[in-house]
Design a protein around this motif. Structure first.
Motif, short mmCIF file in Angstrom:
data_model
loop_
_atom_site.label_atom_id
_atom_site.label_comp_id
_atom_site.label_asym_id
_atom_site.label_seq_id
_atom_site.Cartn_x
_atom_site.Cartn_y
_atom_site.Cartn_z
N THR A 139 0.70 9.30 11.38
CA THR A 139 1.24 10.26 10.41
C THR A 139 0.31 10.37 9.21
O THR A 139 0.19 11.43 8.60
N GLU A 140 -0.38 9.26 8.88
CA GLU A 140 -1.39 9.32 7.81
C GLU A 140 -2.50 10.28 8.23
O GLU A 140 -3.04 11.03 7.41
N THR A 141 -2.84 10.26 9.52
CA THR A 141 -3.89 11.15 10.03
C THR A 141 -3.43 12.61 9.98
O THR A 141 -4.24 13.51 9.68
N ASP A 173 7.35 11.20 3.23
CA ASP A 173 6.84 10.32 4.28
C ASP A 173 6.51 8.94 3.73
O ASP A 173 6.86 7.91 4.32
N GLU A 174 5.83 8.91 2.57
CA GLU A 174 5.43 7.61 2.00
C GLU A 174 6.65 6.80 1.59
O GLU A 174 6.69 5.58 1.79
N LEU A 175 7.64 7.48 1.01
CA LEU A 175 8.91 6.80 0.64
C LEU A 175 9.50 6.11 1.86
O LEU A 175 9.95 4.96 1.79
N THR A 176 9.52 6.81 2.99
CA THR A 176 10.14 6.23 4.18
C THR A 176 9.28 5.11 4.76
O THR A 176 9.80 4.17 5.34
N HIS A 177 7.95 5.22 4.59
CA HIS A 177 7.08 4.17 5.13
C HIS A 177 7.37 2.82 4.47
O HIS A 177 7.59 1.82 5.14
N PHE A 178 7.38 2.78 3.14
CA PHE A 178 7.59 1.46 2.51
C PHE A 178 9.04 1.00 2.66
O PHE A 178 9.31 -0.19 2.83
N ALA A 199 0.84 -1.20 0.00
CA ALA A 199 0.00 0.00 0.00
C ALA A 199 0.87 1.25 0.00
O ALA A 199 0.58 2.24 -0.70
N GLU A 200 1.97 1.21 0.75
CA GLU A 200 2.86 2.38 0.82
C GLU A 200 3.63 2.59 -0.48
O GLU A 200 3.90 3.72 -0.88
N ILE A 201 3.99 1.48 -1.15
CA ILE A 201 4.65 1.60 -2.46
C ILE A 201 3.69 2.28 -3.45
O ILE A 201 4.08 3.16 -4.22
N LEU A 202 2.42 1.87 -3.41
CA LEU A 202 1.43 2.45 -4.32
C LEU A 202 1.18 3.92 -3.98
O LEU A 202 1.07 4.77 -4.88
N GLU A 203 1.10 4.22 -2.68
CA GLU A 203 0.93 5.62 -2.26
C GLU A 203 2.12 6.46 -2.75
O GLU A 203 1.93 7.56 -3.27
N THR A 204 3.31 5.90 -2.56
CA THR A 204 4.52 6.63 -2.97
C THR A 204 4.49 6.93 -4.46
O THR A 204 4.81 8.03 -4.90
#
Ligand SMILES: [Fe+2]
Ligand SMILES: [Fe+2]
Length: 365
Positions: A255-257, A112-117, A60-65
């Motif tokens: 952090t998503e919130t 942020d998304e980059l760091t999440h995945f 999900a995070e890769i897709l968000e990124t």
């Protein structure tokens, strides 16, 4: 026999704690005590359920990124933290109608998304589990507008169908999606057609109201994406087993919130207009029939609503947080959003399998 062993371990553990305390905290012995030798995780490994949840979240995070990088290339800040693209001045200016800091916020959300995945994948590897890689599905076209990189993408930002019911869901004082309640759309037109969230080419940079409609679409799409993450993490946290995995979900989820609340505020600044090229209407959310407390644009904190049981007092909460089918629900919502238009059956099969495995996880198994 087992009881004796347990009792013996408890005794030695207590004396060890006492001994540790006697010589001061932070000894090697005290550290070792925190590792429970009888736990289900063996030597630091993950339960299959924890690994499945982390793998779904990594995907999900890769897709968000992938989506956020496309927004950043054209409307954010391109730098060493978020490399790629060279910006579209006209699109960036249209986004800044929603807030003069939009480019900075887009950049920061992307990072942020980059760091999440990257973190979740590294954590999976550290536990001997497989990381997630979706590179083989980077097949969708890039925007042809000046400023975008010409590379294969995982997500499609040019045919979006944006569900804007989060706007009224977080403003309702009586309804909760976890009870099956439904919510009206803030921008009904966006929730039915197919609209670009980025300029598809330089022809989309005019007329002015068309480009602004694209920026407004992005503004509502940003909040749609991030409210999804806001619900996904607490929903899946109810299924994890290992305390450290719980800590990861409880540390990333909010952090998503933070993203969602920022974007909800900015979407409220989207100027009312009609796109002259396709008739898409952005209504004035402070004027009839959209006025009233449910729509008021400065309500960017959740209104308290019903939670767990209708008989309880209302509570200010994230909604939904139902854990049953949460991962598959996220896949369905993103698919209905048009984000994967043009993707291959193999892509949907992989995403489906990852979601199914995450939803099959149970706390303690
Ligand atoms: Fe994220
Ligand atoms: Fe996010």
């Amino acid at each position: 026999m087992e009881q004796t062993e347990t009792a013996g371990r408890t005794t030695s553990r207590r004396s060890f704690v006492l001994g540790g305390l006697a010589v001061g905290a932070g000894t090697i012995g005290a550290g070792r005590l925190l590792a429970n030798p009888s736990s289900a995780f063996g030597s630091g490994g993950l339960t299959p359920g924890d690994a499945a949840i982390l793998r779904f979240l990594a995907a999900a995070e890769i897709l968000e990124t992938d989506a956020w990088q496309q927004y950043n290339e054209l409307g954010g800040i391109q730098d060493s933290e978020v490399p790629g693209g060279s910006g579209s001045a006209a699109y960036t200016a249209a986004l800044q109608v929603l807030d003069s800091d939009m480019d900075q916020y887009i950049h920061d959300n992307t990072e942020d998304e980059l760091t999440h995945f990257t973190f979740i994948n590294a954590y999976l590897v550290s536990k001997g589990a497989d990381p997630v890689n979706l590179d083989q599905f980077r097949t969708l076209p890039s925007s042809k507008a000046t400023g975008a990189r010409q590379i294969g993408r995982l997500t499609n930002l040019m045919q979006l169908t944006v569900d804007t019911s989060w706007w009224t869901r977080y403003r309702s004082r009586t309804k909760n999606p976890d009870f099956g309640d439904t919510f009206p759309q803030a921008v009904p037109g966006l929730s039915t057609g197919q609209f670009p969230g980025v300029p598809r080419n330089d022809g989309d940079l005019a007329p002015k109201a068309h480009l602004q409609a694209i920026a407004n679409t992005a503004g509502f799409h940003f909040a749609f994406i991030e409210q999804g993450g806001t619900s996904l993490y607490p929903s899946l946290a109810q299924r994890v087993t290992h305390p450290e995995v719980l800590r990861i979900l409880l540390s990333i989820g909010p952090t998503e919130t933070m993203h969602f609340q920022t974007w909800q505020d900015k979407a409220g600044n989207a100027p009312p207009l009609t796109d002259p090229t396709n008739g898409l209407v952005f209504p004035d959310l402070n004027a009839p029939p959209f006025d009233g407390e449910d729509f008021q644009t400065n309500l960017i904190m959740p209104e308290p609503t019903t939670f767990l049981r209708r008989t309880f007092p209302v509570c200010s909460i994230i909604r939904p947080t139902e854990t049953d089918g949460a991962a598959m629900g996220a896949v369905k919502a993103l698919t209905a959003n048009g984000l994967f238009r043009g993707q291959s059956p193999a892509f949907f099969a992989v995403l489906h399998d990852l979601a199914e495995a995450a939803d099959a996880a149970r706390h303690g198994t």
